[in-house]
Write an enzyme that holds these catalytic residues in place. Sequence first.
Site, PDB file in Angstrom:
ATOM      1  CB  THR A 185     -68.769  21.707  -4.500  1.00 40.71           C
ATOM      2  OG1 THR A 185     -68.953  20.401  -3.966  1.00 40.71           O
ATOM      3  CG2 THR A 185     -67.740  21.670  -5.589  1.00 40.71           C
ATOM      4  CD1 TRP A 444     -87.955  16.876 -17.493  1.00 40.63           C
ATOM      5  CD2 TRP A 444     -86.339  16.889 -19.023  1.00 40.63           C
ATOM      6  NE1 TRP A 444     -87.161  15.784 -17.270  1.00 40.63           N
ATOM      7  CE2 TRP A 444     -86.159  15.769 -18.188  1.00 40.63           C
ATOM      8  CE3 TRP A 444     -85.444  17.106 -20.052  1.00 40.63           C
ATOM      9  CZ2 TRP A 444     -85.117  14.863 -18.368  1.00 40.63           C
ATOM     10  CZ3 TRP A 444     -84.404  16.216 -20.234  1.00 40.63           C
ATOM     11  CH2 TRP A 444     -84.243  15.102 -19.402  1.00 40.63           C
TER      12      TRP A 444
HETATM   13  P1  AMP Z   1     -70.517  26.371  -8.063  1.00 35.51           P
HETATM   14  O1  AMP Z   1     -69.643  25.197  -8.156  1.00 35.51           O
HETATM   15  O2  AMP Z   1     -70.952  26.708  -6.690  1.00 35.51           O
HETATM   16  O3  AMP Z   1     -69.949  27.541  -8.796  1.00 35.51           O
HETATM   17  O4  AMP Z   1     -71.878  26.014  -8.805  1.00 35.51           O
HETATM   18  C1  AMP Z   1     -71.888  25.542 -10.134  1.00 35.51           C
HETATM   19  C2  AMP Z   1     -73.306  25.489 -10.626  1.00 35.51           C
HETATM   20  O5  AMP Z   1     -73.854  26.811 -10.742  1.00 35.51           O
HETATM   21  C3  AMP Z   1     -73.439  24.909 -12.015  1.00 35.51           C
HETATM   22  O6  AMP Z   1     -73.423  23.506 -12.005  1.00 35.51           O
HETATM   23  C4  AMP Z   1     -74.768  25.480 -12.461  1.00 35.51           C
HETATM   24  O7  AMP Z   1     -75.857  24.728 -11.951  1.00 35.51           O
HETATM   25  C5  AMP Z   1     -74.793  26.836 -11.809  1.00 35.51           C
HETATM   26  N1  AMP Z   1     -74.391  27.875 -12.768  1.00 35.51           N
HETATM   27  C6  AMP Z   1     -73.189  28.447 -12.921  1.00 35.51           C
HETATM   28  N2  AMP Z   1     -73.222  29.386 -13.884  1.00 35.51           N
HETATM   29  C7  AMP Z   1     -74.486  29.401 -14.374  1.00 35.51           C
HETATM   30  C8  AMP Z   1     -75.164  30.145 -15.388  1.00 35.51           C
HETATM   31  N3  AMP Z   1     -74.570  31.094 -16.088  1.00 35.51           N
HETATM   32  N4  AMP Z   1     -76.468  29.859 -15.617  1.00 35.51           N
HETATM   33  C9  AMP Z   1     -77.116  28.911 -14.909  1.00 35.51           C
HETATM   34  N5  AMP Z   1     -76.537  28.189 -13.932  1.00 35.51           N
HETATM   35  C10 AMP Z   1     -75.243  28.424 -13.673  1.00 35.51           C
END
Ligand code: AMP
Length: 545
Positions: A185, A444
Amino acid sequence: MMGLMMSSPLTVTSILRHACRFHPHAEIVSRRLDGSIHRYTYAEFGRRVHRLANALARLGVRPGDRVGTLAWNSYRHLEIYYAVSCMGAVCHTINPRLFQDQIAFIVDDAQDSVLLFDTSFTGIVDELAPRVTSVDHYVALCDQESLPQSAAPGLLAYESLIADEPETFPWPALDENAASALCYTSGTTGNPKGVLYSHRSTVVHALAVSGGDWLCIRARDAILPVVPMFHAGAWGIPYAGLMNGAKLVFPGHAMDGASLHALMEGEEATMIAGVPTVWMELLRHLRETGGRLDSVERMMVGGSACPPAMIRTFEEDYDIRVMHGWGMTEMSPVGTLGSLKFHEVRLPAEERYAIQSKQGRPLYGVELRIVDEHGQPLPHDGQTTGMLQVRGPWVVGSYYKNASPHAFTEDGWFDTGDMASVDGEGYLRITDRTKDVIKSGGEWISSIDIENIAVAHPDVAEAACIAVPHEKWAERPLLVVTPQPGKQIDKRQLLAFYEGRVARWWIPNDVVVVEELPHTATGKLSKRSLRERFKNHRWPDSGGG
Ligand code: AMP
């Protein structure tokens, strides 16, 4: 009393066997780096997977070894996915958009022994090679004639490497809990953390996302994942697609609107998957050219919040059902997806869009809860916002090498770092990353809500809302936007657009227009760098809020 059913291990090998045996004629289509199209069947794919496994074994790859990739979505990347995992080694997908230092850290942390890369990433590999010691072999994903000039020692060409290998490989009998793949990540703070998937978690996740209410993957589908295979396994599509015998269409490096549109039309894609910025770009292209997307039935949007205006446009102007989902690398990655329930299908359009704008509801297998800062569970009433925690068979249990143990609670939940509410029907609404939330006067404000409204304005292309220090309210929202091509943004008019759409105290105190917004390596808005840039922003009216 125990049940008396067989206990067959759930492995990636079982997907490969099933796909090749029962869907030999299903197609895999890829755009190559030179723009031409490569096309073959699952049967040919399977033969090359076996040849690659033999070649990797000849290079010394053994079960448990990590094999790195720096590659676009393409047939060769898919071959690596399967050959590496099925031989018991670990397919480590590396995000080429990370900083060079992060890539070096990741390769070293994973101790990759072989690194396979698309030739467009030769520059990255040239800088990397002198810095890492674990990599014994570098392989460029090309034929011998196209081998690039590179500083990588002993560089091999993929096609020569596999050319003379046998088309059978003795796949080992694997424990379903053995590691199959690794993905880091790109956290906004500290070093990237490794998520080590197992064969079992991968198969169970693929089974789950295939379901009718979710990606609904069928043998009659042509699926085009724009979401990269280097980021959280392209949302499981490389596994779920083969499991169900679907045609797979890979865009390679060409992710601009025109190239994607041509591929979707040419290959009759029925389902497409990607992040909102990709679809914004596609929409812009369609508007400019009057293009249609007649074969596409549904699209999956996730990775960051999908603006409601986009859901409406795709549904009303292009007749495409939009499924908004949420997930994380740590969740294989799908956690929730939005498809309407029986009693919601006939609701008036506005109400349907309101539901679809949420991030969906949990797939069977994902448990979720929201908690307060003391870890106490909060009600799922659609109003209360808390920290989102999850657990389930495809959720990370601990990070590779035990990084960040604090992300796991004592009672067995993973703390996502997202803020959310959950309503009585199970629909999740992500309001922020914990770090991005705006705390004004102790209350918030959801930056995602503010951004969604901004991009519904016809003059705005992209928007980021960040917290900026404020004398009276501690923090207030600042809206940073980019204009649609050829449009001017009038700040006052944009702020007036918020009247009646949110509580007055949520309306940003100021708007800054920029040419471009910064994004992270995974395509998300980089709010950390924006906060840094605007930390001394002077509010137009010091009393604000
Ligand atoms: P990654 O591991 O790089 O895919 O990032 C994951 C993060 O992306 C999550 O913890 C969220 O903060 C954000 N994320 C993923 N999908 C969404 C969505 N549909 N709406 C808002 N944030 C999202």
